[in-house]
Design an enzyme around this catalytic site. Structure first.
Site, PDB file in Angstrom:
ATOM      1  N   LYS A 372     -25.151 -29.951 -48.683  1.00 32.27           N
ATOM      2  CA  LYS A 372     -23.731 -29.707 -48.953  1.00 32.27           C
ATOM      3  C   LYS A 372     -23.554 -28.790 -50.166  1.00 32.27           C
ATOM      4  O   LYS A 372     -22.572 -28.041 -50.246  1.00 32.27           O
ATOM      5  CB  LYS A 372     -22.996 -31.035 -49.172  1.00 32.27           C
ATOM      6  CG  LYS A 372     -22.787 -31.848 -47.903  1.00 32.27           C
ATOM      7  CD  LYS A 372     -21.842 -31.155 -46.951  1.00 32.27           C
ATOM      8  CE  LYS A 372     -21.631 -31.953 -45.681  1.00 32.27           C
ATOM      9  NZ  LYS A 372     -20.767 -31.225 -44.713  1.00 32.27           N
ATOM     10  N   GLU A 375     -24.028 -25.507 -48.650  1.00 32.11           N
ATOM     11  CA  GLU A 375     -22.897 -25.173 -47.789  1.00 32.11           C
ATOM     12  C   GLU A 375     -21.693 -24.702 -48.609  1.00 32.11           C
ATOM     13  O   GLU A 375     -21.018 -23.726 -48.245  1.00 32.11           O
ATOM     14  CB  GLU A 375     -22.495 -26.388 -46.941  1.00 32.11           C
ATOM     15  CG  GLU A 375     -21.326 -26.122 -45.998  1.00 32.11           C
ATOM     16  CD  GLU A 375     -20.849 -27.366 -45.288  1.00 32.11           C
ATOM     17  OE1 GLU A 375     -20.360 -27.245 -44.154  1.00 32.11           O
ATOM     18  OE2 GLU A 375     -20.955 -28.472 -45.858  1.00 32.11           O
TER      19      GLU A 375
END
Length: 588
Positions: A372, A375
């Site tokens: 994440k 991301e």
């Protein structure tokens, strides 16, 4: 050797009968004898066992054998007599540890793994207070990405990360290089992780026994943002975080701490405390619509329809197919992940309601996942240089923040998330476990396709912990074939079927980590223990069933969001804000 044949073994004067082929380490465990080890890691439920026998900490004496034997890789035999605690064994283990420490940085006070370091724990248990052996120490350059930091000076060549990366995840980034004193686990050509095919799943970090692999810590970035009076700082927290955060504070695995989690985040000083489950409901609105659209066109004879639809919530999985299956980039759903949907709504819609510029809003995401962090740093999730998600911290980092702030987690009274971006259904909660995303999609797709509010919403056929699962689901007159995979090695099997034109599935859910997000690389360390994963899943399922609303399309705040901004799922406005695209990654 016949594994079903039972043999009699004596370990430290304890008699035990075990299957032939069992290792001494496993047999000893059966009678409550702990044999220390640094390299051994039982990932049998993940599909493999790391038993390279490289650390030699687990050596034992076997009667009749001249040399000490590594317990983790030596099989038992009929009549074997083993001593695990002789003076010779203890001296050997202590010497091995002292040699390791002689070529290991001495920054334990500032090392991120301090308190979680298995080498440190063994040094303490053996009472090592000085380094007897002096000499040259290994020095390598550090490799720091947005997600993972590699400090190879701390590598002890246990090769757990290599086993996880190559055998479980089949990513193939890490391997042993060089020989003798220069031997270390590294990447091909010693390239940086960002230039490799690394997916940043973080499973290497999860199994590393030292500080050689750690997440990039962003806790002080959060504190700096909270201290800035010019910024409005909000936080979202993923469904899997509440399943494991309690473990960092001494609660047994399987203890849900949702209310305490919200209370702790509020005490830290966030302006608003929201729930990523809200965005999970939003994701289902788009993903279920996309699934129905493809199925309807396919049923009508449209030969251009791409099936199966692949879920797109997991950034490590997205990175994996961008690197390895660029010919299949048009198959996954284009829906953003819940984290990125939340951040897009927060930066582009919520800021208007607050009357502030998006640059003055700081979105902090608490995630169970190291990917994440990667991301959030993808350029397509930004506008004019301002990223939708500003800071990502893991479950472990949040625990550190709570401890920094001297918050007594045990004494916190349960609190609720703020509205509107904190309201969710049971379908949003189950995103945290394997099978949860596709089950949530089925709940909504079934209602929409049949035009009814169906009572059967527990699609238990998609649940379980098998690496690859198949389920036949009836939705109206549609007979759907659903596939589920967790772990990138398992995902590769399904993708190879698709590439070969042999896949019979209409939709496939893929998560990069075993168990799904509950087993993410940023969660409290579970060391491959699937019982811990099962207990975390039970928290997810319990919270789902306790919800009044359990279908994403029934969330009243989601309905209002569409009425005010998106009109309907898959609309132009929805595509602009809630969807993304994928890119072929160049391999070095």
């Amino acid at each position: 050797m016949d594994d079903k044949k039972m043999v009699n073994v004596i370990i430290d004067d304890k008699h035990i009968q075990v299957p032939a082929g069992t290792t001494i380490h496993t047999a000893a465990k059966e009678v409550g004898i702990n044999i220390p080890t640094l390299c051994y890691l039982n990932l049998k439920d993940f599909g493999c066992v790391n038993k390279v026998a490289s650390c030699r900490v687990c050596v034992v004496e076997v009667e009749g054998k001249g040399n000490l034997a590594p317990a983790c890789s030596t099989p038992v035999f009929e009549g074997m007599k083993v001593c695990t605690n002789s003076i010779r064994v203890l001296n050997s283990r202590k010497t091995v540890l002292e040699l390791m420490l002689s070529d290991h940085p001495k920054d334990c006070l500032t090392c991120q793994k301090s308190g979680e370091c298995e080498l440190q724990d063994l040094a303490i248990s053996f009472g090592i207070r000085e380094i007897k052996y002096k000499g040259k120490e290994s020095t390598y350059r550090k490799d720091a990405t947005k997600s993972i930091i590699r400090d190879r000076d701390k590598c002890i060549m246990c090769r757990r990360c290599e086993t996880m990366c190559n055998e479980v995840q089949t990513v193939g980034v890490l391997s042993a290089i060089d020989r003798g004193f220069n031997a270390v686990v590294s990447t091909a050509l010693e390239m940086d992780l960002k230039d490799s095919v690394c997916t940043f799943c973080g499973q290497c970090v999860a199994v590393c026994p030292t500080g050689a692999l750690v997440e990039r810590d962003a806790t002080w970035d959060v504190l700096a943002a909270l201290a800035n009076p010019k910024k409005t700082v909000i936080v979202q927290t993923a469904p899997a975080v509440r399943t494991a955060l309690g473990e960092e504070f001494g609660y047994p695995a399987g203890t849900g701490v949702t209310g305490k989690l919200a209370a702790a985040l509020r005490k830290l000083g966030f302006n608003k405390v929201f729930d990523t489950d809200f965005a999970a409901d939003l994701t289902i609105m788009e993903e279920a619509s996309e699934l129905l659209d493809r199925l309807t066109r396919y049923k009508a004879g449209d030969k251009t329809v791409k099936l199966p639809l692949l879920t797109s919530c997991c950034p490590a999985w997205v990175n994996f197919f961008e690197h390895n299956f660029p010919d299949l980039l048009d198959i996954p759903s284009s829906a953003k992940s819940p984290m990125q949907m939340f951040s897009a709504v927060a930066k582009n819609i919520y800021t208007k309601e607050l009357g502030i510029d998006r640059k003055d809003l700081v979105v902090v995401s608490v995630m169970p996942c190291l990917a994440k962090k990667y991301e959030a740093d993808r350029e397509e999730f930004s506008k004019d240089g301002n990223y939708d998600t500003d800071i990502v911290i893991t479950t472990r980092e949040l625990a550190r923040l709570i401890k920094y702030a001297n918050i007594n987690f045990h004494s916190l009274e349960d609190e609720d998330f703020d509205k509107p971006l904190g309201e969710s259904t049971g379908a949003g909660v189950i995103f945290g476990r394997t099978g949860g995303v596709i089950e949530a999609a089925l709940r909504t797709a079934a209602d929409w396709y049949t035009g009814e509010s169906l009572e059967k919403i527990d699609y238990k056929e998609v649940r379980g912990l098998e690496g690859v699962r198949s389920a036949d689901v009836k939705v109206g007159d549609l007979d759907l074939k659903i596939g589920i995979a967790h772990g990138l090695g398992e995902a590769r099997k399904l993708l190879n079927e698709i590439r070969a034109g042999k896949s019979q599935y209409h939709a496939i859910e893929i998560m990069a980590c075993k168990g799904g997000c509950i087993g993410g690389g940023g969660q409290p360390y579970h060391h491959g223990d699937t019982e811990i994963l099962k207990k975390r899943i039970s928290v997810i399922n319990s919270e789902d069933t306790s919800k009044t609303l359990r279908k994403s399309h029934e969330n009243p705040y989601i309905k209002r969001l569409y009425e005010a901004y998106f009109d309907k799922p898959m609309s132009h406005n929805a595509h602009e804000l809630l969807h993304t695209r994928y890119f072929e990654k160049n391999k070095i």
